[in-house]
Design a protein around this motif. Structure first.
Motif, PDB file in Angstrom:
ATOM      1  N   LEU A 180       0.833  -1.200   0.000  1.00 40.16           N
ATOM      2  CA  LEU A 180       0.000   0.000   0.000  1.00 40.16           C
ATOM      3  C   LEU A 180       0.869   1.252   0.000  1.00 40.16           C
ATOM      4  CD1 LEU A 180      -2.522  -1.189   2.739  1.00 40.16           C
ATOM      5  CD2 LEU A 180      -2.835  -1.281   0.265  1.00 40.16           C
ATOM      6  N   THR A 181       0.361   2.298  -0.627  1.00 40.55           N
ATOM      7  CA  THR A 181       1.069   3.580  -0.630  1.00 40.55           C
ATOM      8  C   THR A 181       0.106   4.683  -0.210  1.00 40.55           C
ATOM      9  OG1 THR A 181       0.536   4.008  -2.953  1.00 40.55           O
ATOM     10  CG2 THR A 181       2.603   2.842  -2.490  1.00 40.55           C
ATOM     11  N   CYS A 182       0.654   5.690   0.444  1.00 41.57           N
ATOM     12  CA  CYS A 182      -0.142   6.852   0.854  1.00 41.57           C
ATOM     13  C   CYS A 182       0.805   7.986   1.219  1.00 41.57           C
ATOM     14  CB  CYS A 182      -1.037   6.508   2.046  1.00 41.57           C
ATOM     15  SG  CYS A 182      -0.129   6.055   3.537  1.00 41.57           S
ATOM     16  N   ASP A 183       0.226   9.137   1.486  1.00 36.57           N
ATOM     17  CA  ASP A 183       1.023  10.252   2.001  1.00 36.57           C
ATOM     18  C   ASP A 183       1.159  10.168   3.518  1.00 36.57           C
ATOM     19  OD1 ASP A 183       1.329  11.481  -0.557  1.00 36.57           O
ATOM     20  OD2 ASP A 183      -0.707  12.278  -0.387  1.00 36.57           O
ATOM     21  N   VAL A 184       0.035   9.861   4.191  1.00 34.78           N
ATOM     22  CA  VAL A 184       0.019   9.805   5.661  1.00 34.78           C
ATOM     23  C   VAL A 184      -0.668   8.514   6.098  1.00 34.78           C
ATOM     24  CG1 VAL A 184      -0.796  10.876   7.792  1.00 34.78           C
ATOM     25  CG2 VAL A 184      -0.040  12.319   5.884  1.00 34.78           C
ATOM     26  N   ALA A 185       0.042   7.700   6.863  1.00 32.23           N
ATOM     27  CA  ALA A 185      -0.523   6.493   7.448  1.00 32.23           C
ATOM     28  C   ALA A 185      -0.820   6.757   8.914  1.00 32.23           C
ATOM     29  CB  ALA A 185       0.446   5.320   7.312  1.00 32.23           C
ATOM     30  N   VAL A 186      -2.070   6.560   9.308  1.00 33.11           N
ATOM     31  CA  VAL A 186      -2.493   6.784  10.698  1.00 33.11           C
ATOM     32  C   VAL A 186      -2.752   5.429  11.339  1.00 33.11           C
ATOM     33  CG1 VAL A 186      -4.175   7.874  12.229  1.00 33.11           C
ATOM     34  CG2 VAL A 186      -3.530   8.997  10.074  1.00 33.11           C
ATOM     35  N   ILE A 187      -2.057   5.140  12.439  1.00 33.15           N
ATOM     36  CA  ILE A 187      -2.211   3.864  13.131  1.00 33.15           C
ATOM     37  C   ILE A 187      -3.133   4.080  14.323  1.00 33.15           C
ATOM     38  CG2 ILE A 187      -1.014   1.918  14.165  1.00 33.15           C
ATOM     39  CD1 ILE A 187       1.573   2.957  12.931  1.00 33.15           C
ATOM     40  N   GLY A 188      -4.343   3.536  14.232  1.00 33.62           N
ATOM     41  CA  GLY A 188      -5.302   3.665  15.323  1.00 33.62           C
ATOM     42  C   GLY A 188      -6.500   4.505  14.916  1.00 33.62           C
ATOM     43  N   ALA A 189      -7.715   3.936  15.086  1.00 28.08           N
ATOM     44  CA  ALA A 189      -8.931   4.627  14.648  1.00 28.08           C
ATOM     45  C   ALA A 189      -9.799   5.034  15.833  1.00 28.08           C
ATOM     46  CB  ALA A 189      -9.719   3.740  13.687  1.00 28.08           C
ATOM     47  N   GLY A 190      -9.158   5.567  16.873  1.00 24.19           N
ATOM     48  CA  GLY A 190      -9.896   6.169  17.974  1.00 24.19           C
ATOM     49  C   GLY A 190     -10.076   7.661  17.733  1.00 24.19           C
ATOM     50  N   THR A 191     -10.357   8.395  18.790  1.00 25.84           N
ATOM     51  CA  THR A 191     -10.599   9.838  18.652  1.00 25.84           C
ATOM     52  C   THR A 191      -9.427  10.547  17.985  1.00 25.84           C
ATOM     53  OG1 THR A 191     -12.065   9.887  20.581  1.00 25.84           O
ATOM     54  CG2 THR A 191     -11.046  11.966  19.913  1.00 25.84           C
ATOM     55  N   ALA A 192      -8.205  10.304  18.467  1.00 21.75           N
ATOM     56  CA  ALA A 192      -7.029  10.984  17.910  1.00 21.75           C
ATOM     57  C   ALA A 192      -6.773  10.554  16.477  1.00 21.75           C
ATOM     58  CB  ALA A 192      -5.798  10.714  18.774  1.00 21.75           C
ATOM     59  N   GLY A 193      -6.918   9.252  16.202  1.00 22.55           N
ATOM     60  CA  GLY A 193      -6.664   8.764  14.851  1.00 22.55           C
ATOM     61  C   GLY A 193      -7.673   9.282  13.843  1.00 22.55           C
ATOM     62  N   ILE A 194      -8.946   9.288  14.221  1.00 24.09           N
ATOM     63  CA  ILE A 194      -9.977   9.822  13.336  1.00 24.09           C
ATOM     64  C   ILE A 194      -9.708  11.286  13.031  1.00 24.09           C
ATOM     65  CG2 ILE A 194     -12.433  10.413  13.200  1.00 24.09           C
ATOM     66  CD1 ILE A 194     -12.980   7.870  14.870  1.00 24.09           C
ATOM     67  N   SER A 195      -9.349  12.044  14.077  1.00 27.02           N
ATOM     68  CA  SER A 195      -9.062  13.470  13.901  1.00 27.02           C
ATOM     69  C   SER A 195      -7.841  13.687  13.020  1.00 27.02           C
ATOM     70  CB  SER A 195      -8.852  14.118  15.277  1.00 27.02           C
ATOM     71  OG  SER A 195      -8.547  15.483  15.160  1.00 27.02           O
ATOM     72  N   ALA A 196      -6.798  12.855  13.216  1.00 27.14           N
ATOM     73  CA  ALA A 196      -5.573  12.983  12.417  1.00 27.14           C
ATOM     74  C   ALA A 196      -5.832  12.674  10.955  1.00 27.14           C
ATOM     75  CB  ALA A 196      -4.489  12.074  12.982  1.00 27.14           C
ATOM     76  N   GLU A 197      -6.556  11.592  10.703  1.00 27.82           N
ATOM     77  CA  GLU A 197      -6.846  11.223   9.311  1.00 27.82           C
ATOM     78  C   GLU A 197      -7.655  12.310   8.621  1.00 27.82           C
ATOM     79  OE1 GLU A 197      -8.778  10.005   5.845  1.00 27.82           O
ATOM     80  OE2 GLU A 197      -9.901  10.384   7.694  1.00 27.82           O
ATOM     81  N   ARG A 198      -8.660  12.828   9.324  1.00 27.99           N
ATOM     82  CA  ARG A 198      -9.520  13.857   8.732  1.00 27.99           C
ATOM     83  C   ARG A 198      -8.707  15.121   8.413  1.00 27.99           C
ATOM     84  NH1 ARG A 198     -13.013  14.456  12.753  1.00 27.99           N
ATOM     85  NH2 ARG A 198     -14.389  12.812  11.986  1.00 27.99           N
ATOM     86  N   ALA A 199      -7.828  15.526   9.354  1.00 27.98           N
ATOM     87  CA  ALA A 199      -7.029  16.734   9.147  1.00 27.98           C
ATOM     88  C   ALA A 199      -6.042  16.564   8.010  1.00 27.98           C
ATOM     89  CB  ALA A 199      -6.296  17.106  10.439  1.00 27.98           C
ATOM     90  N   ALA A 200      -5.425  15.395   7.940  1.00 26.19           N
ATOM     91  CA  ALA A 200      -4.457  15.148   6.867  1.00 26.19           C
ATOM     92  C   ALA A 200      -5.139  15.129   5.503  1.00 26.19           C
ATOM     93  CB  ALA A 200      -3.733  13.830   7.122  1.00 26.19           C
ATOM     94  N   ARG A 201      -6.300  14.471   5.442  1.00 27.76           N
ATOM     95  CA  ARG A 201      -7.042  14.414   4.168  1.00 27.76           C
ATOM     96  C   ARG A 201      -7.511  15.804   3.761  1.00 27.76           C
ATOM     97  NH1 ARG A 201     -12.371  12.668   3.998  1.00 27.76           N
ATOM     98  NH2 ARG A 201     -12.030  11.568   5.969  1.00 27.76           N
ATOM     99  N   LYS A 202      -7.962  16.592   4.730  1.00 29.42           N
ATOM    100  CA  LYS A 202      -8.401  17.958   4.435  1.00 29.42           C
ATOM    101  C   LYS A 202      -7.253  18.794   3.886  1.00 29.42           C
ATOM    102  CE  LYS A 202     -10.848  21.873   6.533  1.00 29.42           C
ATOM    103  NZ  LYS A 202     -11.468  22.406   7.782  1.00 29.42           N
ATOM    104  N   ALA A 203      -6.031  18.482   4.337  1.00 26.53           N
ATOM    105  CA  ALA A 203      -4.849  19.205   3.852  1.00 26.53           C
ATOM    106  C   ALA A 203      -4.366  18.700   2.503  1.00 26.53           C
ATOM    107  CB  ALA A 203      -3.725  19.102   4.880  1.00 26.53           C
ATOM    108  N   GLY A 204      -5.093  17.758   1.920  1.00 30.06           N
ATOM    109  CA  GLY A 204      -4.759  17.278   0.577  1.00 30.06           C
ATOM    110  C   GLY A 204      -3.977  15.993   0.532  1.00 30.06           C
ATOM    111  N   ALA A 205      -3.734  15.357   1.676  1.00 31.99           N
ATOM    112  CA  ALA A 205      -2.936  14.135   1.695  1.00 31.99           C
ATOM    113  C   ALA A 205      -3.780  12.913   1.364  1.00 31.99           C
ATOM    114  CB  ALA A 205      -2.293  13.963   3.067  1.00 31.99           C
ATOM    115  N   ARG A 206      -3.160  11.933   0.738  1.00 31.50           N
ATOM    116  CA  ARG A 206      -3.771  10.615   0.570  1.00 31.50           C
ATOM    117  C   ARG A 206      -3.509   9.837   1.857  1.00 31.50           C
ATOM    118  NH1 ARG A 206      -1.075   7.526  -2.917  1.00 31.50           N
ATOM    119  NH2 ARG A 206       0.768   8.844  -2.644  1.00 31.50           N
ATOM    120  N   THR A 207      -4.558   9.329   2.479  1.00 32.72           N
ATOM    121  CA  THR A 207      -4.416   8.755   3.814  1.00 32.72           C
ATOM    122  C   THR A 207      -4.790   7.282   3.855  1.00 32.72           C
ATOM    123  OG1 THR A 207      -6.680   9.345   4.420  1.00 32.72           O
ATOM    124  CG2 THR A 207      -4.969  10.977   4.889  1.00 32.72           C
ATOM    125  N   LEU A 208      -4.227   6.607   4.860  1.00 31.26           N
ATOM    126  CA  LEU A 208      -4.663   5.272   5.252  1.00 31.26           C
ATOM    127  C   LEU A 208      -4.903   5.301   6.760  1.00 31.26           C
ATOM    128  CD1 LEU A 208      -2.269   2.837   3.333  1.00 31.26           C
ATOM    129  CD2 LEU A 208      -4.659   3.353   2.809  1.00 31.26           C
TER     130      LEU A 208
END
Length: 471
Positions: free
Chosen positions: A7-35
């Motif tokens: 798999l390839t991405c710009d930002v890989a977030v490990i963990g889908a709790g409150t912090a992980g959900i927030s991190a993924e959303r912020a990174a995607r909003k900034a234009g990053a491809r996320t996992l």
């Protein structure tokens, strides 16, 4: 069998709790491809075993307390009957609704973003999944949360030893409960269970409850909760499984022994970092094996790895996890152009009755203190809950810097004080605001006037209604 694709991405977030959900959303909003990588995608700690189920139990305890307290108003509801099985069933039913709401956020992720599995470091900046797939990413966010800890005296004693992971699954209220740990979680659950008719004893080797910073606030808290449970502070405990329960021996000023049907261990939640192979990450780790990071950027050293939420062992609170996730996600997307973010005023709240809160600077920070006594406050007296105290801190110019409180309405009053501190307000400025009569908010005026007196700041005369009854 088809070979699994890396798999390839710009930002890989490990963990889908409150912090992980927030991190993924912020990174995607900034234009990053996320996992977003998680073994279960079961929803947040808050919804599953934290904020929401605990508040559901507390709500039941408030209802029971209101019935017992009703005769003071001349209202006699008759005998009180608590159906423990119904209490716990409602906790689970409503908890599951909150969990379902959090899980719906995963359905809104772009296709291919959610990856079910465990990730670990194979080298600096290199991740591999348990199924062998490798993840190539420009940046990584660790947001693996925390896990309940059971210390050795209570380990391996069977299902009667509970944590918040298992407490809400028991089918009925305990007959007799020992709570180990007088922090916010232990204290909230101990008082709630006590008000629901459970015989509760709380043990702690410290003499301070809920991490209270102000002696007057702590005294008010201790007096309030002592009506609902037995406190054994400043003691050490040992435990042994016996027929029908867990036997606990304790030391201290009043040593003793008793058998409890259940034990709730609430001694903290260390970061859940096992299995990440951080020793291969190249990151600097502290004495507890947690990555060293900058809390203004959430960056680990100068690497492309960021950390957020309970995983960093900094401030284990939902609103802080959400903030940290957003900071980490933005900076991970922008790496190497990392920018610091100003953090909000520190704010903790324990949902006892009355609630206890700490905001901003502590009383040891060389600040001026003003105090309000809620033991005879007008609105509090009308509701037959006049007790507690509020301590407000300010600098030499009267600008508010912090507060500690344990009084009726503290969960709301502390928000007002946090916002005032964030805005840089002074005691005279707040006193110039309108205060409706009679309200609990009026009670803070005594503390603000005391600050004005200690800083030679004038009390605004046009809005000074302090002589009105109940002000």
């Amino acid at each position: 069998m088809a070979e699994r694709q890396d798999l390839t991405c710009d930002v890989a977030v490990i963990g889908a709790g409150t912090a992980g959900i927030s991190a993924e959303r912020a990174a995607r909003k900034a234009g990053a491809r996320t996992l977003l990588i998680d073994p279960w995608f079961r929803g947040t700690l808050c919804a599953n075993t934290g904020c929401m189920p605990s508040k559901l139990l507390i709500a039941a305890a408030h209802a029971a307390h209101a019935v017992r307290h009703a005769p003071v108003f001349g209202v006699n509801p008759g005998s009180l009957a608590i159906d423990g099985q119904a209490v716990m069933a409602r906790v689970r039913e409503e908890r599951d609704r909150f969990v379902a709401f959090t899980k719906e956020t995963f359905d809104d992720l772009p296709e291919g973003t959610a990856v079910t599995g465990r990730a670990r470091f194979e080298g600096p900046g290199q991740l591999v999944l348990e199924d062998g797939r490798r993840i190539a990413s420009r940046a990584i966010v660790i947001a693996t949360g925390s896990e309940a800890m059971i210390p050795p005296p209570f380990r391996d004693l069977g299902p009667r030893v509970l944590t918040t992971e298992t407490l809400f699954e028991i089918p009925d209220l305990p007959e007799r409960l020992a709570v180990i740990g007088g922090g916010p979680i232990g204290l909230e659950m101990a008082q709630a269970m006590g008000r629901l008719g459970v015989r509760v004893t709380l043990f702690d080797n410290s003499t301070t409850l809920a991490k209270a910073r102000c002696a007057a606030v702590h005294d008010a808290l201790k007096e309030a909760v002592s009506r609902d449970l037995t406190l054994r502070l400043g003691c050490e405990t040992s435990a042994e499984a016996v027929d029908g329960g867990i036997r606990i021996d304790w030391t201290g000023d009043d040593p003793g022994r008793a058998v409890f049907s259940h034990v709730l261990v609430a001694t903290g939640r260390p970061p859940n970092l096992k299995g990440l192979d951080l020793d291969r990450s190249g990151l600097a780790l502290d004495d507890h094996g947690t990555p060293v990071f900058d809390r203004q950027t959430m960056q680990c050293g100068d690497s492309a790895v960021f950390i957020a939420g309970d995983a960093d062992a900094d401030v284990p609170l939902l609103h802080e996890a959400s903030t940290e996730g957003a900071i980490a996600g933005r900076n991970a997307a922008a790496f190497p152009d990392v920018a610091p973010s100003e953090r909000n005023t520190a704010f903790t709240l324990t949902f006892t009755d009355p609630p206890v809160a700490s905001v901003g600077a502590s009383p040891e920070d060389g600040t001026i203190c003003g105090r309000s006594d809620y033991g005879n406050q007008g609105r509090a007296r009308t509701e037959a809950r006049a007790e507690g105290v509020m301590s407000v801190y300010a600098d030499a110019d009267g600008r508010l810097t912090g507060a500690d409180l344990c009084c009726p309405g503290a969960e709301h009053l502390s928000h007002l004080l946090a916002w005032a501190i964030e805005s840089g307000a002074t005691a005279p400025q707040i006193l110039s605001m309108p205060f409706y009569h009679p309200t609990l908010e009026e009670g803070m005026k005594a503390a603000l006037r005391e600050i004005c007196g200690k800083t030679s700041q004038p009390v605004p005369e046009s809005r000074d209604f302090g002589n009105l009854p109940g002000g």
